[in-house]
Design an enzyme around this catalytic site. Structure first.
Site, short mmCIF file in Angstrom:
data_model
loop_
_atom_site.label_atom_id
_atom_site.label_comp_id
_atom_site.label_asym_id
_atom_site.label_seq_id
_atom_site.Cartn_x
_atom_site.Cartn_y
_atom_site.Cartn_z
N GLU A 45 34.26 49.53 40.88
CA GLU A 45 34.38 48.94 42.22
C GLU A 45 35.58 49.57 42.92
OE1 GLU A 45 34.47 44.56 41.22
OE2 GLU A 45 33.84 45.48 39.36
N HIS B 94 29.40 46.01 44.21
CA HIS B 94 29.55 45.53 42.84
C HIS B 94 28.35 45.95 41.98
CE1 HIS B 94 30.72 42.91 39.57
NE2 HIS B 94 31.77 42.47 40.24
C1 BGC Z 1 35.75 41.15 38.08
C2 BGC Z 1 35.30 40.47 36.80
C3 BGC Z 1 34.17 39.52 37.12
C4 BGC Z 1 33.07 40.30 37.79
C5 BGC Z 1 31.91 39.43 38.22
C6 BGC Z 1 34.59 41.88 38.66
O1 BGC Z 1 34.98 42.47 39.86
O2 BGC Z 1 36.83 42.00 37.87
O3 BGC Z 1 36.37 39.77 36.20
O4 BGC Z 1 33.69 38.90 35.98
O5 BGC Z 1 33.57 40.95 38.93
O6 BGC Z 1 32.34 38.38 38.96
#
Ligand code: BGC
Length: 346
Positions: free
Chosen positions: A313, A177
């Site tokens: 991601e 992430h």
């Molecule tokens: C999600 C978002 C979220 C972020 C942090 C992403 O993978 O799609 O909606 O706010 O992660 O949690």
């Protein structure tokens, strides 16, 4: 090539966290800490050779613990959302712990990114992180043995290899992430970056970001990013899907998915001249434009403002355990999960 290991502090329970810094022959460097197998920095040169850290996130362990919005972490066992926090395998229902909107399980309640992983130097330019997730954590079935290997090549490729195996039939969907800002973590908005995503289709969501199950065309929508497009051009369009999510926060279906490595997305920052290419063997990629970043202070106390970083991601589609039309993320007991993602810096 070199790898340098340093202390990164201690958690409240006394567990020690280490940082692994990999540097290649071009002076590009990447650091990863054992807490969450988290990417902490990526230093890359711009068009004039000036090096900057292009990863938006934290430089202190306590900030990662207290303030994380998943910056740089490995997410698992199931990245992104599972609707109604439940799914069935072979007629058995598994109830998960919801952590968003009362009903949704997002990013597996942060299990993987709050664990301290074991690290091992596996080559002159690679470090492997391992974590064993116990059966039943947050409701996920199976003891899952996971390894994530980070390799930095002299071609300026950061390669992430994810391996996992469970002792029960289960769902697996691992990602990283990282939030990028190709101008540098402290350079402001990403709205002037140009993005191209190799996807004719995407998966629309409902008001709480759960896929409707539809696989929709991007044609004539703000989701047509097949040609390089300024991120800011359509992000605030009055288009229902963007209104639901407050900007891009969607899964794109990578064209011609067949399990082999494909160029999924590329992003350029016209100012610095830096470019990022993302390759993966997975079927989907979540383009999240940092819409929910709220000015929390990160590296050097610099605020991480709305849209000051973007995520790409690589993943199985969100809520796949409940969506029969999506590529399956179910793995048998003993079946090997192996996927790769490459972030290439140009
Ligand atoms: C999600 C978002 C979220 C972020 C942090 C992403 O993978 O799609 O909606 O706010 O992660 O949690």
């Amino acid at each position: 090539m070199s790898i340098n290991i340093t202390d990164f502090g201690c958690l409240a329970d006394g567990k020690k966290v280490e940082k692994y810094l990999i540097t290649n022959s071009n002076g590009v460097s990447v650091s990863v800490v054992t807490y969450g197998a988290t990417l902490v920095s990526i230093n890359a040169p711009d068009k004039n050779g000036n090096v900057a850290d292009i990863l938006v996130g934290f430089d202190k362990l306590e900030d990662m613990v207290e303030k994380t919005d998943y910056q740089g972490v490995v997410v698992g066992p199931y990245a992104n959302r599972i609707g109604n926090s439940a799914f069935e395998i072979d007629g058995v229902k598994y109830n998960l712990v919801p952590n968003e909107n009362v009903t949704t399980c997002l990013h597996s309640c942060g299990e993987f990114n709050t664990a301290v992983w074991d690290a091992e130097v596996t080559g002159e330019n690679s470090v492997s992180f391992r974590y064993v997730s116990a059966d039943g954590i947050n409701g996920f079935p199976g003891t899952l043995d996971v390894a994530v290997k980070y390799t930095l090549t002299d071609e300026n490729e950061l390669k992430l290899e994810y391996d996992a195996v469970s002792d029960k039939k289960t769902v697996i969907n691992l990602t990283n992430h990282a939030y990028f800002n190709l101008g540098g973590y402290n350079s402001g908005s990403i709205l002037d970056h140009l993005i191209r995503i190799n996807a004719d289709k995407y998966t629309p969501v409902d008001k709480i970001s759960i896929p409707t199950g539809e696989i929709a065309t991007v044609e004539n929508t703000p989701f047509d990013l097949l040609k390089a497009t300024r991120v800011g051009d359509h992000i605030d369009d009055d288009f229902e899907q963007l209104v639901f999510t407050g900007g891009y926060d969607h899964n794109f279906c990578i064209n011609d998915y067949d399990g082999s490595m494909k160029l999924a997305a590329e992003v350029t920052d016209p100012d610095s001249g830096r470019k990022l290419e993302v390759y993966t063997d997975l079927p989907g990629i979540q383009f999240y434009a940092g819409n929910f970043l709220k000015g929390v202070e990160g590296k050097n106390n610099f605020p991480m403002n709305k849209r000051s970083g973007f995520c790409l991601e690589t993943q199985y589609y969100p809520d796949s355990p409940n969506q029969p039309a999506f590529p399956s993320c179910v793995f048998d007991a003993g079946e090997k999960y192996h996927t790769e993602t490459i972030f290439k810096f140009l």
